[in-house]
Design a protein around this motif. Sequence first.
Motif, PDB file in Angstrom:
ATOM      1  N   ILE A 276       0.782  -1.227   0.042  1.00  0.00           N
ATOM      2  CA  ILE A 276      -0.047  -0.052   0.173  1.00  0.00           C
ATOM      3  C   ILE A 276       0.728   1.220  -0.050  1.00  0.00           C
ATOM      4  O   ILE A 276       0.474   2.315  -0.518  1.00  0.00           O
ATOM      5  N   SER A 277       2.033   1.330   0.710  1.00  0.00           N
ATOM      6  CA  SER A 277       2.852   2.326   0.871  1.00  0.00           C
ATOM      7  C   SER A 277       3.654   2.827  -0.617  1.00  0.00           C
ATOM      8  O   SER A 277       3.480   4.116  -0.696  1.00  0.00           O
ATOM      9  N   LEU A 278       3.834   1.761  -1.441  1.00  0.00           N
ATOM     10  CA  LEU A 278       4.314   2.294  -2.604  1.00  0.00           C
ATOM     11  C   LEU A 278       3.165   3.067  -3.636  1.00  0.00           C
ATOM     12  O   LEU A 278       3.751   4.145  -4.121  1.00  0.00           O
ATOM     13  N   SER A 279       2.055   2.586  -3.813  1.00  0.00           N
ATOM     14  CA  SER A 279       0.981   3.077  -4.498  1.00  0.00           C
ATOM     15  C   SER A 279       0.797   4.423  -3.798  1.00  0.00           C
ATOM     16  O   SER A 279       0.504   5.452  -4.435  1.00  0.00           O
ATOM     17  N   LEU A 280       0.689   4.611  -2.291  1.00  0.00           N
ATOM     18  CA  LEU A 280       0.356   6.129  -1.832  1.00  0.00           C
ATOM     19  C   LEU A 280       1.555   7.050  -2.170  1.00  0.00           C
ATOM     20  O   LEU A 280       1.253   8.207  -2.612  1.00  0.00           O
ATOM     21  N   PHE A 281       2.745   6.450  -2.133  1.00  0.00           N
ATOM     22  CA  PHE A 281       3.944   7.424  -2.316  1.00  0.00           C
ATOM     23  C   PHE A 281       3.831   7.965  -3.639  1.00  0.00           C
ATOM     24  O   PHE A 281       3.992   9.104  -3.872  1.00  0.00           O
ATOM     25  N   VAL A 282       3.632   7.105  -4.675  1.00  0.00           N
ATOM     26  CA  VAL A 282       3.965   7.329  -6.174  1.00  0.00           C
ATOM     27  C   VAL A 282       2.667   8.178  -6.475  1.00  0.00           C
ATOM     28  O   VAL A 282       2.722   9.238  -7.188  1.00  0.00           O
ATOM     29  N   GLY A 283       1.503   7.630  -6.102  1.00  0.00           N
ATOM     30  CA  GLY A 283       0.146   8.226  -6.646  1.00  0.00           C
ATOM     31  C   GLY A 283       0.021   9.577  -5.808  1.00  0.00           C
ATOM     32  O   GLY A 283      -0.583  10.809  -6.350  1.00  0.00           O
ATOM     33  N   LEU A 284       0.700   9.910  -4.630  1.00  0.00           N
ATOM     34  CA  LEU A 284       0.492  11.326  -4.104  1.00  0.00           C
ATOM     35  C   LEU A 284       1.368  12.338  -4.979  1.00  0.00           C
ATOM     36  O   LEU A 284       0.946  13.501  -5.135  1.00  0.00           O
ATOM     37  N   ALA A 285       2.762  11.808  -5.245  1.00  0.00           N
ATOM     38  CA  ALA A 285       3.605  12.773  -5.934  1.00  0.00           C
ATOM     39  C   ALA A 285       2.988  13.128  -7.224  1.00  0.00           C
ATOM     40  O   ALA A 285       3.138  14.262  -7.994  1.00  0.00           O
ATOM     41  N   ALA A 286       2.427  11.936  -7.944  1.00  0.00           N
ATOM     42  CA  ALA A 286       2.052  11.931  -9.391  1.00  0.00           C
ATOM     43  C   ALA A 286       0.723  13.111  -9.222  1.00  0.00           C
ATOM     44  O   ALA A 286       0.420  13.933 -10.217  1.00  0.00           O
ATOM     45  N   GLY A 287      -0.164  12.652  -8.275  1.00  0.00           N
ATOM     46  CA  GLY A 287      -1.117  13.787  -8.208  1.00  0.00           C
ATOM     47  C   GLY A 287      -1.030  15.073  -7.945  1.00  0.00           C
ATOM     48  O   GLY A 287      -1.647  15.812  -8.542  1.00  0.00           O
ATOM     49  N   ALA A 288      -0.037  15.513  -7.035  1.00  0.00           N
ATOM     50  CA  ALA A 288       0.277  16.765  -6.748  1.00  0.00           C
ATOM     51  C   ALA A 288       0.732  17.574  -8.210  1.00  0.00           C
ATOM     52  O   ALA A 288       0.405  18.657  -8.817  1.00  0.00           O
ATOM     53  N   TYR A 289       1.662  16.731  -9.032  1.00  0.00           N
ATOM     54  CA  TYR A 289       2.141  17.086 -10.347  1.00  0.00           C
ATOM     55  C   TYR A 289       1.009  17.259 -11.136  1.00  0.00           C
ATOM     56  O   TYR A 289       1.039  18.383 -11.939  1.00  0.00           O
ATOM     57  N   SER A 290       0.153  16.282 -11.294  1.00  0.00           N
ATOM     58  CA  SER A 290      -0.932  16.449 -12.267  1.00  0.00           C
ATOM     59  C   SER A 290      -1.953  17.858 -12.189  1.00  0.00           C
ATOM     60  O   SER A 290      -2.210  18.378 -13.012  1.00  0.00           O
ATOM     61  N   SER A 291      -2.175  18.001 -11.030  1.00  0.00           N
ATOM     62  CA  SER A 291      -3.028  18.929 -10.575  1.00  0.00           C
ATOM     63  C   SER A 291      -2.481  20.502 -10.925  1.00  0.00           C
ATOM     64  O   SER A 291      -3.440  21.243 -11.318  1.00  0.00           O
ATOM     65  N   ILE A 292      -1.410  20.446 -10.956  1.00  0.00           N
ATOM     66  CA  ILE A 292      -0.539  21.940 -10.884  1.00  0.00           C
ATOM     67  C   ILE A 292      -0.352  21.749 -12.665  1.00  0.00           C
ATOM     68  O   ILE A 292      -0.533  23.021 -13.384  1.00  0.00           O
ATOM     69  N   PHE A 293       0.306  20.763 -12.961  1.00  0.00           N
ATOM     70  CA  PHE A 293       0.990  20.978 -14.258  1.00  0.00           C
ATOM     71  C   PHE A 293       0.032  20.228 -15.725  1.00  0.00           C
ATOM     72  O   PHE A 293       0.521  20.706 -16.724  1.00  0.00           O
ATOM     73  N   ILE A 294      -0.787  19.548 -15.307  1.00  0.00           N
ATOM     74  CA  ILE A 294      -1.574  18.854 -16.125  1.00  0.00           C
ATOM     75  C   ILE A 294      -3.153  19.360 -16.178  1.00  0.00           C
ATOM     76  O   ILE A 294      -3.574  19.974 -17.231  1.00  0.00           O
ATOM     77  N   ALA A 295      -3.868  19.242 -15.050  1.00  0.00           N
ATOM     78  CA  ALA A 295      -5.192  19.601 -15.155  1.00  0.00           C
ATOM     79  C   ALA A 295      -5.618  20.892 -15.636  1.00  0.00           C
ATOM     80  O   ALA A 295      -6.337  21.239 -16.695  1.00  0.00           O
TER      81      ALA A 295
END
Length: 361
Positions: A276-295
Amino acid sequence: MSRLGNLGARLYRGEVGYDFIRNRKIWYGISILITITAIIGVAVGGLRMGIEFKGGAVFTTDTKAQISTAQATDVATEASGHMAIVQELGNGGLRIQITEVDTAKANEIKETLSDELGIPANDINADLVGPSWGEQIANKAWTGLGVFMILVVIYLAIAFEWRMAVAALIALIHDITITVGVYALVGFEVTPGTVIGLLTILGYSLYDTVVVFDSLKEGQKDITKQTRFTYSEIANRSINSTLVRSINTTVVALLPVAGLLFIGGGVFGAGMLNDISLSLFVGLAAGAYSSIFIATPLVADLKEREPQMKALKKRILAKRAAAAAKGESPDDDGPEDPRDTETAGTTIGRPRSHGRTPGKR
């Protein structure tokens, strides 16, 4: 105050900013490259599905084995013909997980383990997981993910507009693809904990995106009645006004997850925490990136295809060109826009031209 802290305070007060929208092609390119890498990783290496999805057997011992976990891994792998995962329990016993094992094969493996580990067969517990149960879990996970996506699109389309719903959906797919790709590349096992982590990060990613969208929705009110800012510039202001909040939220969320992943799973060898921790770690980082740089850049791209936004941009650029020819500021004439509390498209390190301190949101 440190230089980084001072920069954060100036970003919060709106004294400086960064033009995310203007450089959106760079962010799109980075995301496309990472996404392609993730897809190739899944296509070539595949996902290492856990026993809950593929079926198999789990052997546990309450007595300390006479061999190491590495030796036990070799023994279990050779006896079963499949890759075994061996973990040491707190009482000194072992947990041996082997996928794609039926009842008859499980009994043979149990006898082999008894001989090699030096533990009576009666002291080895064997639990079988059928592949049909794992298939049900997988189907329910996909169903839950699909329902979540549909509800997100409906909510954003009602609360904001369809362009924001489309952009948020693309950002969520972006986050899931990257996270799944990382699992394929590093070879971590996919378990129900992984699915829980994936669904959790979608909530975090959506939260960051909605915060920016809410600021953008407020900033675009009566946008066609003014000639100071284009839609892209207002979108950029919205990102900058929520940037520190997004960074702080992400960092605070990543710290405990990093502890689980690198200390709990890496240092202490609690391998089940990695699920669970790997999916959370990668996903949180990717989510922060996508909300600023993609969405938000995607929303700006879609919005500026509208005839009204094209006409507005044309008027603003014409006004600025005329003012520049006269050596005047384009904002010298006309009533002041009450939203003009910060200069759109400013660069980090350069103070705003108006010299006013904006009110807090």
